[in-house]
Design a protein around this motif. Sequence first.
Motif, PDB file in Angstrom:
ATOM      1  N   MET A 227       5.184  84.554  87.563  1.00 33.29           N
ATOM      2  CA  MET A 227       5.220  85.640  86.825  1.00 33.29           C
ATOM      3  C   MET A 227       6.101  85.126  85.551  1.00 33.29           C
ATOM      4  N   ALA A 228       7.334  84.661  85.836  1.00 28.12           N
ATOM      5  CA  ALA A 228       8.198  84.136  84.984  1.00 28.12           C
ATOM      6  C   ALA A 228       7.281  82.911  83.955  1.00 28.12           C
ATOM      7  N   GLU A 229       6.273  82.310  84.321  1.00 26.05           N
ATOM      8  CA  GLU A 229       5.465  81.363  83.471  1.00 26.05           C
ATOM      9  C   GLU A 229       4.479  82.430  82.504  1.00 26.05           C
ATOM     10  N   GLU A 230       4.083  83.472  83.149  1.00 30.23           N
ATOM     11  CA  GLU A 230       3.223  84.372  82.178  1.00 30.23           C
ATOM     12  C   GLU A 230       4.243  85.191  81.079  1.00 30.23           C
ATOM     13  N   LEU A 231       5.413  85.503  81.567  1.00 28.90           N
ATOM     14  CA  LEU A 231       6.247  86.251  80.460  1.00 28.90           C
ATOM     15  C   LEU A 231       6.602  85.067  79.463  1.00 28.90           C
ATOM     16  N   ILE A 232       6.773  83.723  79.871  1.00 32.03           N
ATOM     17  CA  ILE A 232       7.039  82.638  78.833  1.00 32.03           C
ATOM     18  C   ILE A 232       6.098  82.589  77.920  1.00 32.03           C
ATOM     19  N   ASN A 233       4.778  82.738  78.331  1.00 33.67           N
ATOM     20  CA  ASN A 233       3.696  82.246  77.394  1.00 33.67           C
ATOM     21  C   ASN A 233       3.405  83.633  76.907  1.00 33.67           C
ATOM     22  N   MET A 234       3.953  84.721  77.058  1.00 29.09           N
ATOM     23  CA  MET A 234       3.854  85.980  76.291  1.00 29.09           C
ATOM     24  C   MET A 234       4.953  85.891  74.942  1.00 29.09           C
ATOM     25  N   GLY A 235       5.821  85.151  75.224  1.00 27.92           N
ATOM     26  CA  GLY A 235       6.820  85.019  74.154  1.00 27.92           C
ATOM     27  C   GLY A 235       8.192  85.346  74.423  1.00 27.92           C
ATOM     28  N   ALA A 236       8.519  85.789  75.780  1.00 30.11           N
ATOM     29  CA  ALA A 236       9.751  85.992  76.090  1.00 30.11           C
ATOM     30  C   ALA A 236      10.963  84.996  75.804  1.00 30.11           C
TER      31      ALA A 236
ATOM     32  N   SER B 247      16.481  81.029  98.058  1.00 26.38           N
ATOM     33  CA  SER B 247      15.151  81.465  97.253  1.00 26.38           C
ATOM     34  C   SER B 247      15.502  81.748  95.848  1.00 26.38           C
ATOM     35  N   ILE B 248      16.751  82.303  95.496  1.00 22.45           N
ATOM     36  CA  ILE B 248      17.046  82.518  94.170  1.00 22.45           C
ATOM     37  C   ILE B 248      17.130  81.361  93.512  1.00 22.45           C
ATOM     38  N   GLY B 249      17.877  80.218  94.129  1.00 23.65           N
ATOM     39  CA  GLY B 249      17.830  79.206  93.546  1.00 23.65           C
ATOM     40  C   GLY B 249      16.604  78.381  93.325  1.00 23.65           C
ATOM     41  N   ASN B 250      15.769  78.429  94.228  1.00 24.08           N
ATOM     42  CA  ASN B 250      14.213  77.883  93.878  1.00 24.08           C
ATOM     43  C   ASN B 250      13.678  78.544  92.789  1.00 24.08           C
ATOM     44  N   ILE B 251      13.804  79.939  92.758  1.00 26.89           N
ATOM     45  CA  ILE B 251      13.155  80.370  91.562  1.00 26.89           C
ATOM     46  C   ILE B 251      13.649  79.946  90.217  1.00 26.89           C
ATOM     47  N   VAL B 252      15.055  79.711  90.126  1.00 28.83           N
ATOM     48  CA  VAL B 252      15.545  79.369  88.819  1.00 28.83           C
ATOM     49  C   VAL B 252      14.892  77.817  88.586  1.00 28.83           C
ATOM     50  N   LYS B 253      15.178  77.124  89.768  1.00 29.67           N
ATOM     51  CA  LYS B 253      14.620  75.854  89.580  1.00 29.67           C
ATOM     52  C   LYS B 253      13.129  75.699  89.129  1.00 29.67           C
ATOM     53  N   GLY B 254      12.280  76.533  89.671  1.00 25.43           N
ATOM     54  CA  GLY B 254      10.808  76.400  89.079  1.00 25.43           C
ATOM     55  C   GLY B 254      10.796  77.003  87.651  1.00 25.43           C
ATOM     56  N   ILE B 255      11.537  77.845  87.631  1.00 25.31           N
ATOM     57  CA  ILE B 255      11.527  78.258  85.820  1.00 25.31           C
ATOM     58  C   ILE B 255      11.860  77.131  85.046  1.00 25.31           C
ATOM     59  N   LYS B 256      13.077  76.417  85.478  1.00 24.52           N
ATOM     60  CA  LYS B 256      13.565  75.591  84.738  1.00 24.52           C
ATOM     61  C   LYS B 256      12.352  74.415  84.545  1.00 24.52           C
ATOM     62  N   GLU B 257      11.664  74.108  85.492  1.00 21.59           N
ATOM     63  CA  GLU B 257      10.655  72.841  85.623  1.00 21.59           C
ATOM     64  C   GLU B 257       9.699  73.294  84.545  1.00 21.59           C
ATOM     65  N   ILE B 258       9.201  74.498  84.398  1.00 19.28           N
ATOM     66  CA  ILE B 258       8.046  75.172  83.546  1.00 19.28           C
ATOM     67  C   ILE B 258       8.679  74.749  82.187  1.00 19.28           C
ATOM     68  N   LYS B 259       9.983  75.327  81.852  1.00 17.17           N
ATOM     69  CA  LYS B 259      10.410  75.127  80.376  1.00 17.17           C
ATOM     70  C   LYS B 259      12.155  74.941  80.513  1.00 17.17           C
ATOM     71  N   PRO B 260      12.558  73.718  80.498  1.00 17.81           N
ATOM     72  CA  PRO B 260      13.887  73.377  80.817  1.00 17.81           C
ATOM     73  C   PRO B 260      14.734  74.178  79.837  1.00 17.81           C
ATOM     74  N   ASP B 261      14.459  74.508  78.418  1.00 11.51           N
ATOM     75  CA  ASP B 261      15.455  74.836  77.468  1.00 11.51           C
ATOM     76  C   ASP B 261      15.574  76.346  77.607  1.00 11.51           C
ATOM     77  N   ILE B 262      14.574  77.220  78.377  1.00 10.05           N
ATOM     78  CA  ILE B 262      14.750  78.699  78.627  1.00 10.05           C
ATOM     79  C   ILE B 262      15.880  79.062  79.285  1.00 10.05           C
ATOM     80  N   LEU B 263      16.682  79.953  78.522  1.00 13.10           N
ATOM     81  CA  LEU B 263      18.079  80.589  79.283  1.00 13.10           C
ATOM     82  C   LEU B 263      17.606  81.493  80.270  1.00 13.10           C
TER      83      LEU B 263
END
Length: 616
Positions: free
Chosen positions: A161-170, A186-202
């Motif tokens: 879901m995060a990847e979809e939102l990032i691709n939409m311009g979030a 699980s919270i940590g793993n979600i954050v880790k997965g997001i940072k792997e997709i786009k390391p510089d996203i806040l």
Amino acid sequence: MGREIGLCLVYRDMWQSSGKYMPRVDQLTRIAQPIVDMGCFTRVETNGGGFEQINLLYGENPNISNRAWTQAFNDAGIQTQMLERGLNGLRMYPVPDDVRKLMFKVKKLQGTDIARSFDGLNDTRNLAKSIEYAKAGGMISQTCLCITKSEIHTVEYYVKMAEELINMGAEEICIKDMAGIGRPVSIGNIVKGIKEIKPDILVQYHGHSGPGFSVTSSLEAARAGADIIDVAMEPLSWGTAHADLLTVHEVLKDAGFSVPDINMNAYMEARTLTQEFIDDFLGYYINPKNRHMNSLLISPGLPGGMMGSLMSDLENNLKSINKYLEKKGQPEISQDDLLIKLFDEVKHVWPIMGNPPLVTPFSQYVKNAALVNVMQMLKGKERWSLLDDNTWDMLLGKSGRLPGKVGEELLTLAKEQGREFFEGDPAALYPDALEEFRKEMEEKGWDTGEDDEELLEYALHPQQYIDYKSGKAKEAFLADLEQRKVANEPSADTGVALSQEPQILTVDVNGEKFKVTIGLKENGQSNTTSGSSNAQSSGETVEILAPLEGKTFFTKDASEKGIQIGDRVEEGDIVCYIEAMKVINAVKADTTGTIVEICFKDGDDIYDDDVLVRLN
């Protein structure tokens, strides 16, 4: 020195997760500078959510409040943020596109920097325009992953879901753990997965403390790469609100992160002012139970922020249930008994309802459906016998795409009732309306305000805005506050505060009488339920009974005409509306006849099974 972690004070949410209201503008402007002087906050949540609506409800102008409240933070270079509900904007039901677009423009001009947007179903389609309009209005677009726990809501689900939102311009992602039930690893793993997709996203973590996970989740999020952690501060941290600043600060510092020092003199000043605001009037709207943490919330997954209204609903519904049981010669049940039955029912119905994330407004729909089911089954009736239209809209796809599949029993019920499922974009169901509201304001002689901000408030909250403009909202609020003060005065004999059980009092304000009930109720969109008929009265007279407790109204808007004695009522006709559990329920007759008696007045408080109308 370790990696820097920013802290965000969710001053708006810590109030609304504790009670009904927020401080007035004169109070907010007093506390703004001490918050700045604390020196530890990167961001402050100033508005959004119910902020605008509750200002109107107590007779204040949210536009004046927002501009004045954000000024000190703007001057100090501290970013301000707001919460908005995607398709629902700043209210509990859908908002037309043109109104949503104006909302972001106005809020930026009023001093709000960041739009935190969420969709209660995690349907990214409903966030596409939030991203577009926020950025067009000059705001930073932060979109949310609404965290819940089920077989569907996995780490992989949220990372995708995060990847979809990032691709939409979030531009930023918020881990919105609104019930505080996200498991820390699980919270940590979600954050880790997001940072792997786009390391510089806040990435910003927002968690409520209710079940007890949030401090550990804050640490796990930080270790995985989160940039900002949301916190509250005493005396409104913990309980149904959020982890406390001092605790989270020390946990992060101990883990080796770099966090700004706290100016404790300014902290104590802010803490004292917040307590002063509570003592002034806001404490009358805070249920003491909301200050408690409750691990029972882990199982049903209900957000702690709704526990205040839930407990109020339970108190009132318990009276109706025990009244019925007494008539049947059956033993009464306790509030704890009812609470456990409700939690068990939530667990049962949630997957059948498609596993909607338990966040506003869908947490209310699931809770309401479960509570009404419990009440009906205790009375020997069937589950789903009073399923309302708001919930049906969610089930049918009119609010967005459900994460799970609707259960077979509800599919069968929908077919029996001739209800059709909707597969399109929900926004298409709500055409532009801004120019109609502009025209209405011109006809009333009302100014649309600086940057059209008054037009925005009228378009978002038309009835509340009308009541604000007329002075009715202020009068009703003062009457309610006075009644609450009277109910909480110590007894002359015992020195103990009077009972806080729901009471109905008539209060005279400037010659106008108001009926007021202790308990929290908020306006929302229309639901439909059926009134029960009782044919056991004398002759052929048939009684239409209230299906639930609440406040009665003849109409829900000016376009309708209320019932009158002598009217012919057909089965299925709406006879009145009952405001209950944050929504307006349309009561339909389940029989045909002519009205011979109307047993309520507009605005009366009634209980389950009270007689509304008599027919023959």
